[in-house]
Scaffold this motif. Structure first.
Motif, mmCIF file in Angstrom:
data_model
loop_
_atom_site.group_PDB
_atom_site.id
_atom_site.type_symbol
_atom_site.label_atom_id
_atom_site.label_comp_id
_atom_site.label_asym_id
_atom_site.label_seq_id
_atom_site.Cartn_x
_atom_site.Cartn_y
_atom_site.Cartn_z
ATOM 1 N N UNK A 117 -3.797 10.677 -3.830
ATOM 2 C CA UNK A 117 -3.857 9.615 -5.162
ATOM 3 C C UNK A 117 -5.158 9.983 -6.181
ATOM 4 N N UNK A 118 -6.230 10.286 -5.410
ATOM 5 C CA UNK A 118 -7.373 10.642 -6.165
ATOM 6 C C UNK A 118 -7.290 11.961 -6.980
ATOM 7 N N UNK A 192 5.597 10.210 -6.076
ATOM 8 C CA UNK A 192 5.812 9.487 -7.218
ATOM 9 C C UNK A 192 5.508 7.790 -6.894
ATOM 10 N N UNK A 193 6.037 7.543 -5.876
ATOM 11 C CA UNK A 193 6.069 6.154 -5.406
ATOM 12 C C UNK A 193 4.422 5.881 -5.172
ATOM 13 N N UNK A 194 3.759 6.694 -4.548
ATOM 14 C CA UNK A 194 2.310 6.304 -4.504
ATOM 15 C C UNK A 194 1.725 5.847 -5.893
ATOM 16 N N UNK A 195 1.787 7.068 -6.518
ATOM 17 C CA UNK A 195 1.265 6.766 -7.979
ATOM 18 C C UNK A 195 1.878 5.385 -8.942
ATOM 19 N N UNK A 196 2.915 4.943 -8.353
ATOM 20 C CA UNK A 196 3.679 4.047 -8.983
ATOM 21 C C UNK A 196 2.982 2.719 -8.394
ATOM 22 N N UNK A 201 -0.703 -1.810 -8.734
ATOM 23 C CA UNK A 201 -1.992 -2.574 -7.788
ATOM 24 C C UNK A 201 -2.999 -2.729 -9.081
ATOM 25 N N UNK A 202 -3.321 -1.754 -9.819
ATOM 26 C CA UNK A 202 -4.266 -1.875 -11.107
ATOM 27 C C UNK A 202 -3.783 -2.534 -11.879
ATOM 28 N N UNK A 203 -2.605 -2.810 -12.487
ATOM 29 C CA UNK A 203 -2.059 -3.705 -13.411
ATOM 30 C C UNK A 203 -2.331 -5.124 -13.171
#
Length: 205
Positions: A117-118, A192-196, A201-203
């Motif tokens: 992710x990073x 893709x699921x990880x980034x989504x 979470x961020x939103x």
């Protein structure tokens, strides 16, 4: 604490543990180390961005090395298959040893996911062009998936690219099958699921 420092501390702890545990999952030391290297390289991508024409060759070489070893990170997720050496017979009661190794292996998988992710976050902010960055991430996801397929099923290591390039090219051509494409697609879906999920979470903050 910044995410990069969390990743580094996590790596040092997990890597140190792996040095002492080399009986059941003796692959962990190497896999954790190889998974970590692309993360540090991703942090250098912005520093290596060429400001002058003569700097481009070095930048291209650096990016090529980064792309070639990047699959080592998400590859650790596929290490979950090694849990098949345990029975996990719930009806026989709790086997602490099995769950100890279950926890140990999952900690490695969590590490790989966090690092992945990073890395993609770094790529998404690499240039001022958001769509170009997203395209780079998408391409990397497919290359990542294919690299994992090569490593897991063809058992080809990254180092072979330098000492046996012809053999690797031949093996890769033979590996281009519909099943291989489906496997790569699975890897892309998971990434893709990880980034989504991270974006979600961020939103939500």
């Amino acid at each position: 604490m910044q995410p990069r420092y969390i990743a580094r501390i996590y790596f040092l702890i997990l890597f140190s543990i792996s040095l002492f545990e080399n009986t059941v999952f003796n692959f962990m030391t190497l896999n954790v180390f190889l998974a970590y290297i692309p993360f540090e390289l991703s942090l250098l991508l912005k520093l290596f961005k060429p400001a002058k024409k003569y700097e481009w060759p070095l930048y291209i070489i650096f990016c090529a090395i980064f792309v070639l070893i990047l699959p080592n990170t998400f590859y650790m997720v596929t290490d979950l298959i090694h849990l098949n050496q345990f029975h996990f017979n719930f009806y026989a009661g709790l086997n602490i040893l099995e769950w100890t190794y279950f926890t140990y292996l999952l900690l490695g998988v969590f590490f790989a996911i966090y690092i992945m992710i990073l890395i993609y976050v770094e790529i998404l902010t690499l240039t001022s062009n958001l769509w170009f960055n997203r395209l780079n991430v998408l391409v990397l996801m497919f290359l990542n998936g294919f690299g994992i397929y090569i490593g897991r099923f063809l058992r080809l290591h990254s180092v072979y690219i330098f000492n046996e390039p012809v053999k690797i090219f031949q093996d890769i051509l033979l590996a281009l099958t519909p099943k291989a494409f489906i496997f790569v697609l699975f890897m892309v879906i998971m990434q893709s699921a990880l980034l989504l999920l991270v974006k979600g979470v961020k939103l939500a903050k």
